[in-house]
Motif scaffolding. Structure first.
Motif, PDB file in Angstrom:
ATOM      1  N   LYS A 191       2.757  30.340 -23.555  1.00  0.00           N
ATOM      2  CA  LYS A 191       3.780  29.387 -23.981  1.00  0.00           C
ATOM      3  C   LYS A 191       3.122  28.067 -24.337  1.00  0.00           C
ATOM      4  O   LYS A 191       1.972  27.806 -23.965  1.00  0.00           O
ATOM      5  CB  LYS A 191       4.802  29.144 -22.858  1.00  0.00           C
ATOM      6  CG  LYS A 191       5.587  30.355 -22.409  1.00  0.00           C
ATOM      7  CD  LYS A 191       6.613  29.951 -21.345  1.00  0.00           C
ATOM      8  CE  LYS A 191       7.426  31.141 -20.858  1.00  0.00           C
ATOM      9  NZ  LYS A 191       8.485  30.740 -19.890  1.00  0.00           N
ATOM     10  N   SER A 192       3.866  27.232 -25.010  1.00  0.00           N
ATOM     11  CA  SER A 192       3.408  25.862 -25.247  1.00  0.00           C
ATOM     12  C   SER A 192       3.558  25.058 -23.965  1.00  0.00           C
ATOM     13  O   SER A 192       4.265  25.461 -23.031  1.00  0.00           O
ATOM     14  CB  SER A 192       4.228  25.213 -26.365  1.00  0.00           C
ATOM     15  OG  SER A 192       5.577  25.019 -25.938  1.00  0.00           O
ATOM     16  N   SER A 193       2.909  23.908 -23.909  1.00  0.00           N
ATOM     17  CA  SER A 193       3.054  23.022 -22.759  1.00  0.00           C
ATOM     18  C   SER A 193       4.520  22.662 -22.541  1.00  0.00           C
ATOM     19  O   SER A 193       5.013  22.675 -21.408  1.00  0.00           O
ATOM     20  CB  SER A 193       2.224  21.752 -22.969  1.00  0.00           C
ATOM     21  OG  SER A 193       2.414  20.852 -21.895  1.00  0.00           O
ATOM     22  N   GLU A 194       5.229  22.377 -23.636  1.00  0.00           N
ATOM     23  CA  GLU A 194       6.635  21.997 -23.542  1.00  0.00           C
ATOM     24  C   GLU A 194       7.484  23.130 -22.958  1.00  0.00           C
ATOM     25  O   GLU A 194       8.394  22.900 -22.160  1.00  0.00           O
ATOM     26  CB  GLU A 194       7.168  21.602 -24.923  1.00  0.00           C
ATOM     27  CG  GLU A 194       6.583  20.321 -25.488  1.00  0.00           C
ATOM     28  CD  GLU A 194       5.156  20.498 -26.031  1.00  0.00           C
ATOM     29  OE1 GLU A 194       4.711  21.662 -26.222  1.00  0.00           O
ATOM     30  OE2 GLU A 194       4.493  19.468 -26.275  1.00  0.00           O
ATOM     31  N   GLU A 195       7.182  24.368 -23.353  1.00  0.00           N
ATOM     32  CA  GLU A 195       7.928  25.512 -22.829  1.00  0.00           C
ATOM     33  C   GLU A 195       7.665  25.724 -21.348  1.00  0.00           C
ATOM     34  O   GLU A 195       8.582  26.031 -20.584  1.00  0.00           O
ATOM     35  CB  GLU A 195       7.562  26.762 -23.628  1.00  0.00           C
ATOM     36  CG  GLU A 195       8.108  26.762 -25.052  1.00  0.00           C
ATOM     37  CD  GLU A 195       7.549  27.896 -25.896  1.00  0.00           C
ATOM     38  OE1 GLU A 195       8.277  28.376 -26.781  1.00  0.00           O
ATOM     39  OE2 GLU A 195       6.369  28.292 -25.686  1.00  0.00           O
ATOM     40  N   TRP A 196       6.408  25.556 -20.939  1.00  0.00           N
ATOM     41  CA  TRP A 196       6.081  25.715 -19.516  1.00  0.00           C
ATOM     42  C   TRP A 196       6.736  24.611 -18.681  1.00  0.00           C
ATOM     43  O   TRP A 196       7.173  24.852 -17.550  1.00  0.00           O
ATOM     44  CB  TRP A 196       4.574  25.706 -19.302  1.00  0.00           C
ATOM     45  CG  TRP A 196       3.896  27.009 -19.565  1.00  0.00           C
ATOM     46  CD1 TRP A 196       2.872  27.251 -20.439  1.00  0.00           C
ATOM     47  CD2 TRP A 196       4.175  28.272 -18.944  1.00  0.00           C
ATOM     48  NE1 TRP A 196       2.505  28.567 -20.402  1.00  0.00           N
ATOM     49  CE2 TRP A 196       3.284  29.225 -19.481  1.00  0.00           C
ATOM     50  CE3 TRP A 196       5.085  28.690 -17.974  1.00  0.00           C
ATOM     51  CZ2 TRP A 196       3.284  30.566 -19.087  1.00  0.00           C
ATOM     52  CZ3 TRP A 196       5.090  30.022 -17.580  1.00  0.00           C
ATOM     53  CH2 TRP A 196       4.202  30.943 -18.136  1.00  0.00           C
ATOM     54  N   VAL A 197       6.784  23.411 -19.210  1.00  0.00           N
ATOM     55  CA  VAL A 197       7.455  22.306 -18.505  1.00  0.00           C
ATOM     56  C   VAL A 197       8.937  22.632 -18.322  1.00  0.00           C
ATOM     57  O   VAL A 197       9.504  22.438 -17.232  1.00  0.00           O
ATOM     58  CB  VAL A 197       7.272  20.985 -19.271  1.00  0.00           C
ATOM     59  CG1 VAL A 197       8.229  19.915 -18.735  1.00  0.00           C
ATOM     60  CG2 VAL A 197       5.841  20.504 -19.159  1.00  0.00           C
ATOM     61  N   LYS A 198       9.554  23.153 -19.363  1.00  0.00           N
ATOM     62  CA  LYS A 198      10.970  23.523 -19.283  1.00  0.00           C
ATOM     63  C   LYS A 198      11.189  24.600 -18.224  1.00  0.00           C
ATOM     64  O   LYS A 198      12.153  24.548 -17.453  1.00  0.00           O
ATOM     65  CB  LYS A 198      11.450  24.014 -20.651  1.00  0.00           C
ATOM     66  CG  LYS A 198      12.935  24.330 -20.726  1.00  0.00           C
ATOM     67  CD  LYS A 198      13.337  24.740 -22.126  1.00  0.00           C
ATOM     68  CE  LYS A 198      14.834  25.078 -22.198  1.00  0.00           C
ATOM     69  NZ  LYS A 198      15.212  25.491 -23.578  1.00  0.00           N
ATOM     70  N   THR A 199      10.283  25.571 -18.156  1.00  0.00           N
ATOM     71  CA  THR A 199      10.365  26.631 -17.151  1.00  0.00           C
ATOM     72  C   THR A 199      10.302  26.056 -15.740  1.00  0.00           C
ATOM     73  O   THR A 199      11.085  26.423 -14.857  1.00  0.00           O
ATOM     74  CB  THR A 199       9.213  27.641 -17.347  1.00  0.00           C
ATOM     75  OG1 THR A 199       9.359  28.272 -18.619  1.00  0.00           O
ATOM     76  CG2 THR A 199       9.214  28.700 -16.259  1.00  0.00           C
ATOM     77  N   ALA A 200       9.362  25.138 -15.519  1.00  0.00           N
ATOM     78  CA  ALA A 200       9.215  24.526 -14.198  1.00  0.00           C
ATOM     79  C   ALA A 200      10.427  23.672 -13.839  1.00  0.00           C
ATOM     80  O   ALA A 200      10.947  23.741 -12.712  1.00  0.00           O
ATOM     81  CB  ALA A 200       7.946  23.681 -14.156  1.00  0.00           C
ATOM     82  N   LYS A 201      10.890  22.880 -14.768  1.00  0.00           N
ATOM     83  CA  LYS A 201      11.994  21.966 -14.471  1.00  0.00           C
ATOM     84  C   LYS A 201      13.309  22.698 -14.224  1.00  0.00           C
ATOM     85  O   LYS A 201      14.190  22.174 -13.525  1.00  0.00           O
ATOM     86  CB  LYS A 201      12.143  20.945 -15.598  1.00  0.00           C
ATOM     87  CG  LYS A 201      11.014  19.920 -15.612  1.00  0.00           C
ATOM     88  CD  LYS A 201      11.325  18.733 -16.493  1.00  0.00           C
ATOM     89  CE  LYS A 201      10.282  17.639 -16.307  1.00  0.00           C
ATOM     90  NZ  LYS A 201      10.601  16.407 -17.066  1.00  0.00           N
ATOM     91  N   ALA A 202      13.430  23.918 -14.750  1.00  0.00           N
ATOM     92  CA  ALA A 202      14.634  24.711 -14.501  1.00  0.00           C
ATOM     93  C   ALA A 202      14.747  25.122 -13.033  1.00  0.00           C
ATOM     94  O   ALA A 202      15.831  25.492 -12.567  1.00  0.00           O
ATOM     95  CB  ALA A 202      14.624  25.957 -15.380  1.00  0.00           C
TER      96      ALA A 202
END
Length: 294
Positions: A191-202
């Protein structure tokens, strides 16, 4: 002969009273997935001690990990921290990093019980809430990423050996090598960094505060949890911590290891171990430096 035996017995007693030992705690609060809590409290621990949560590998136990990750015995000298060595007994003793409840803050999975172990220890020993740390290897590293994503307000920093990004195993039928969808471990969940951040923040919706500092280690020769997962972790944590890659430092902290520095190196570093397989050996003294406890 009698004199020598008496001396040996006396020394054994002195050693037992001078050091801590691994002790089972049976009632630490809500424990929805039936984890075991083992705690190492050094004798004469300081007021307001730090806490380290140390998470074992698949197939391991808290007791066995205390022999590998020597934070307990090391604390007998420093006396400035308490170590929790928990155990999970399901799915080949692998941590629950794949289910919805396991990937949700206070969702009723392993992560909920682990957070309650920390909260119990803080209350019982008046621990310093600015010095709460988590570390783990393999499955324990996977859970380290999850705990830091779900409870960023609880932990100050973490270290991680040969794992995957938080949420990489989401939706997998299991979390062990025998039960998991192999896509994640094979390094194919990119994933992109942005996608991984979204995964974590969820995992903790609505949280807008800062995230814990991370130092993560991975071997280039890892064929069980492929090296590609190292980069995915670094993408996730560089995004969460708001730092970009700046430089590599070779032969650090030892020959064949490369330190990958992000920002000024105080929030995120990676350690690439050339030719090392699964699992990178625990560097507990380096971990203590990262935690500010050395």
């Amino acid at each position: 002969m009698h004199f020598s035996t008496s001396i040996a017995s006396a020394l054994a007693v002195l050693s037992a009273t001078a050091n801590g030992a691994l002790v089972r705690v049976n009632d630490f609060g809500a424990n929805p997935s039936n984890l075991q809590m083992n705690i190492w409290v050094p004798a004469n621990v300081v007021a307001k001690p730090a806490i380290i949560l140390a998470l074992h590998t698949c197939g391991g136990t808290g007791e066995s990990y205390a022999q590998t990750a020597r934070f307990g015995t090391l604390s007998d000298t420093k006396r400035t921290w308490i170590t929790i060595y928990p155990s999970t007994k399901k799915d080949s003793n692998c941590w629950e990093v794949n289910t919805v409840k396991g990937l949700t803050r206070d969702g009723g999975g392993d992560s909920t019980g682990l957070a309650n172990m920390i909260k119990y220890t803080i209350q019982k020993y008046s621990a310093d809430t600015t010095k709460i740390f988590v570390t783990g290897a393999s499955s324990g590293c996977m859970m380290t990423n999850v705990m830091m994503a779900q409870y960023p307000d609880l932990f100050s920093a973490g270290t991680c050996y040969s794992g995957v990004a938080a949420g990489c195993l989401a939706g997998s039928p299991g979390a062990s090598p025998g039960s998991a969808d192999p896509t994640c471990a094979n390094g194919q969940r990119v994933k992109s960094s942005e996608e991984w951040v979204k995964t974590a923040k969820a995992m903790y919706p609505g949280y807008n505060g800062s995230y814990p500092r991370m130092a993560t280690w991975h071997g280039t020769g890892d064929t069980l949890v492929r090296y590609a997962n190292f980069q995915e972790q670094l993408k996730q944590w560089s995004g969460l911590l708001g730092v970009a890659f700046t430089k590599n430092t070779t032969n650090t902290p030892q020959s064949g290891y490369t330190q990958m520095v992000y920002g000024d190196g105080t929030k995120l570093v990676g350690y690439s171990a050339q030719g090392v397989g699964h699992i990178v050996p625990v560097h507990d003294n380096d971990d203590l430096k990262w935690f500010g406890l050395a």
